[in-house]
Enzyme design. Structure first.
Site, PDB file in Angstrom:
ATOM      1  CD  GLU A   1      12.267  -5.406  -6.191  1.00  0.00           C
ATOM      2  OE1 GLU A   1      13.008  -5.051  -5.254  1.00  0.00           O
ATOM      3  OE2 GLU A   1      12.644  -5.451  -7.359  1.00  0.00           O
TER       4      GLU A   1
ATOM      5  CB  SER B   1       6.840  -7.843   5.143  1.00  0.00           C
ATOM      6  OG  SER B   1       5.940  -8.915   5.014  1.00  0.00           O
TER       7      SER B   1
ATOM      8  CD1 TRP C   1       0.156  -1.677   2.967  1.00  0.00           C
ATOM      9  CD2 TRP C   1       0.901   0.419   3.210  1.00  0.00           C
ATOM     10  NE1 TRP C   1       1.088  -1.675   3.974  1.00  0.00           N
ATOM     11  CE2 TRP C   1       1.559  -0.392   4.156  1.00  0.00           C
ATOM     12  CE3 TRP C   1       1.204   1.785   3.184  1.00  0.00           C
ATOM     13  CZ2 TRP C   1       2.501   0.101   5.049  1.00  0.00           C
ATOM     14  CZ3 TRP C   1       2.135   2.282   4.075  1.00  0.00           C
ATOM     15  CH2 TRP C   1       2.772   1.433   4.991  1.00  0.00           C
TER      16      TRP C   1
ATOM     17  CB  CYS D   1      11.198  -0.761   0.692  1.00  0.00           C
ATOM     18  SG  CYS D   1      11.075  -0.116  -0.977  1.00  0.00           S
TER      19      CYS D   1
END
Ligand code: NAP
Length: 472
Positions: free
Chosen positions: A233, A212, A135, A267
Site C-alpha cells: 500500500e 512510500s 507513522w 496517501c
C-alpha cells in the site's frame, strides 16, 4: 541477523522536544519474538472463528476505554490534531468489531464442484506476517492489517515507523491485554533497513508494507528473492475532478477536508484538483478562502484543524515542491510559507495554474499543499487524472451520477468516490494500482490476502476426474 542502528527517538513535532529514546532490538530479541510468534501461531490457528472473535472484540473495547491515552500519544508523537487522533482510535475499534463479526463468513469454505464426490476451497492461515508500517495513521494502519490477519488465524510482527515507537508499543500492549495468546503479535523496534533480514527469515511467511513507493520497490525485491507474498500500500497523488455541472460549494468544502486532514499527510488525500474551465474561478475562490480559514496550531487543542508535519524533512520536501512549481509558473492563492517558531508547521497552501510537469503535479505532496489545474472537458480531466505514476484513489464531482460512473471506470485508481471524500472503510476494499502498489486491504478481499487458498478434493470419483495430460 539484523544490523544494530542508532537509538530510535520519539520526538514531538509541535515542540521539537525528544519524548523518549529506545534502543533498537538486538538480533537475539528479534529471534525470540519470531520464536514466540511461531509458538503462539500453532495454538491460535486451531481456534475457531468464534474463539478468535473474543479477544478481537475485547481489543475494540480496550481501544475505546483507552482513547484518551492512545489519542494523546498519537498527537504527541506525530502531531495529528487530537480530534482526528480520537477518531482514528474509534475507527480501529469498529474495525476490530467488524472482523470479529464477519471473519467466519469471509473465510467460510467455498464449494467448488469438480466432479469429485465433494470438492471445495478452504482458507487456512499462513503463519507469521511481517508488517512494515508508516507513522501517518499510527494505530489505524496497524489495525487495518492486524484485525483481518489475526482473525484469519495468522500471527504478526510489526516494524513500525521509527518516529512512532511509543504508539508501536502501545498497540502491542493493547493486543496483549485483550487476551490474545502470548507473543502472537509482537512489535520489533527496528529502524528502516534493519528489518530487511527479517523478510528472508523462514519463520516469516508473508510481508505487508504501507509506505512510500521507493520502500515498496525494495521490500518487493527482498520478498521476491525469498519467494514470499507481499501486499504493498504505497503513495498516491489522487485526482479530485470538478466538472462544470458540479455543486461547486460542496466540492470546495469537501476538497478542503480531503486535502488537509492529518495536515495533508494521507496517501488518499486529494492532491491534484482538476477543474473544468467553466467553474475554475468559482472553485478557486471558494476553495482558497476555506483553506485560508483553517485553524493551524497546537495539535492538543481540540479546536485545531492543522497541526505540524510529522518530521522536519517532510516540510523541506514540501517547500522544494512548492518553490519549484512557482518558479515554473504556478500561481500562489494562499499559504506557501512555514510558520515561524518551533515545530514543523507549514501554512495550508493552494497553488493554481498547475501543469503536469510541475513537482506538485508529478510528485506526491505529503502535506497541506493543493495543486489546481484547469481542464477543458471531462475527457481531458480523465487524461490528466491518469497522467501520474500513482493510482491509489480519486474523486469526481458531477450532478450526473450516470456519467460520473462511466468516467470513474476510466480512471486508473483503486477507488473512485463520486460526490464525496475518498476514505477507507472496513466494508470496502482498499488499495492501488501502478506505483501505488498491489494487493488489497479491508473487506473480504483484505482478509484473503494472507491465507492459503487450499483446494480439498474428496474421491473416489475416478471416472469424473479430467484425463491427465501426458507428463503431468
Ligand atoms: P517510508 O519511508 O516508506 O516508511 C514506511 C515504513 O517503511 C517505515 O516503517 C520505515 O521505517 C520503513 N522502511 C524505510 N526504509 C526501509 C527499508 N529499506 N526496508 C524496510 N523498511 C523500510 O514512508 P514514509 O515517507 O515515512 O511514509 C509516507 C508514505 O507512505 C507516503 O508515500 C504515503 O503515501 C505512503 N502511505 C501509503 C498508504 C496506503 O495505504 N497506500 C497509507 C499511508 C501512507 P523507518 O521509519 O524506520 O525508516
Amino acid at each position: 541477523m539484523t544490523t544494530r542502528t542508532a537509538p530510535i527517538q520519539s520526538r514531538n513535532p509541535a515542540t521539537e522536544e525528544v519524548l523518549a529514546t529506545f534502543e533498537p532490538f538486538t538480533n537475539e530479541q528479534v529471534d525470540d519474538a519470531l520464536d514466540g510468534a511461531e509458538d503462539a501461531f500453532r495454538v491460535w490457528r486451531e481456534r475457531s472463528f468464534a474463539e478468535r472473535a473474543v479477544p478481537m472484540r475485547r481489543l475494540g473495547a480496550l481501544l475505546r476505554e483507552r482513547v484518551d491515552r492512545y489519542a494523546r500519544l498519537i498527537t504527541l508523537e506525530m502531531g495529528k490534531p487530537i480530534a482526528e487522533a480520537r477518531a482514528e482510535i474509534e475507527k480501529c475499534a469498529s474495525t476490530c468489531e467488524f472482523y470479529a463479526e464477519h471473519a467466519a463468513e469471509f473465510l467460510r469454505d467455498e464449494p467448488a464442484p469438480s466432479g469429485a464426490k465433494r470438492s471445495y476451497v478452504a482458507f487456512e492461515p499462513l503463519g507469521i506476517v511481517l508488517a512494515v508500517m508508516p507513522w501517518n495513521y499510527p494505530f489505524w494502519q496497524v489495525v487495518r492489517f492486524a484485525a483481518p490477519a489475526l482473525m484469519a488465524g495468522d500471527a504478526a510482527v510489526l516494524k513500525h515507523a521509527s518516529n512512532v515507537p511509543q504508539c508501536a508499543l502501545a498497540i502491542e500492549e493493547a493486543v496483549r491485554d485483550a487476551g490474545f495468546p502470548d507473543g502472537l503479535f509482537r512489535t520489533l523496534l527496528l529502524a528502516g533497513a534493519a528489518v530487511e533480514p527479517v523478510i528472508a527469515d523462514d519463520r516469516v511467511r508473508a510481508v505487508t508494507l504501507t509506505g512510500s513507493s521507493a520502500t515498496g520497490a525494495r521490500i518487493a525485491e527482498l520478498a521476491g528473492r525469498a519467494l514470499k507474498k507481499c501486499v504493498l500500500e504505497l503513495g498516491g497523488s489522487d485526482p479530485f475532478i470538478v466538472l462544470a455541472d458540479a455543486d461547486v460549494e460542496a466540492a470546495a468544502a469537501v476538497a478542503t477536508r480531503a486535502r488537509n486532514q492529518n495536515a495533508g499527510q494521507s496517501c488518499i488525500a486529494a492532491k491534484r484538483f482538476l477543474v473544468e474551465d467553466g467553474v475554475r474561478a468559482d472553485f478557486e475562490r471558494r476553495f482558497a478562502a476555506k483553506v485560508a480559514a483553517l485553524r493551524v496550531g497546537d495539535p492538543l487543542d481540540p479546536e485545531t484543524q492543522i497541526g505540524p508535519l510529522a518530521r522536519a524533512d517532510l516540510r523541506e520536501t514540501l517547500e522544494r515542491q512548492v518553490a519549484g512549481s512557482l518558479a515554473m509558473g504556478a500561481r500562489l492563492l494562499t499559504g506557501g510559507t512555514r510558520r515561524g517558531g518551533t515545530g514543523y508547521f507549514y501554512e495550508p497552501t493552494v497553488v493554481a495554474d498547475v501543469t503536469p510537469e510541475m513537482p506538485v503535479f508529478r510528485e506526491e505532496t505529503f502535506g497541506p499543499v493543493a495543486a489546481i489545474a484547469s481542464v477543458g472537458d471531462a475527457d481531458e480531466a480523465v487524461a490528466y487524472a491518469n497522467d501520474s505514476p500513482y493510482g491509489l484513489g480519486g474523486n469526481l464531482w458531477t450532478r450526473d451520477e450516470e456519467r460520473g460512473q462511466r468516467l470513474a471506470r476510466r480512471i486508473e485508481t483503486g477507488q473512485v468516490f463520486i460526490n464525496g471524500m475518498t476514505a477507507s472503510d472496513p466494508r470496502l476494499p482498499f488499495g492501488g494500482v501502478k506505483r501505488s502498489g498491489y494487493g488489497r486491504e479491508l473487506s473480504h478481499f483484505g482478509i484473503r490476502e494472507f491465507v492459503n487458498i487450499q483446494t480439498i478434493w474428496i474421491g473416489p470419483a475416478v471416472s469424473a476426474q479430467p484425463r491427465k495430460a501426458a507428463g503431468e
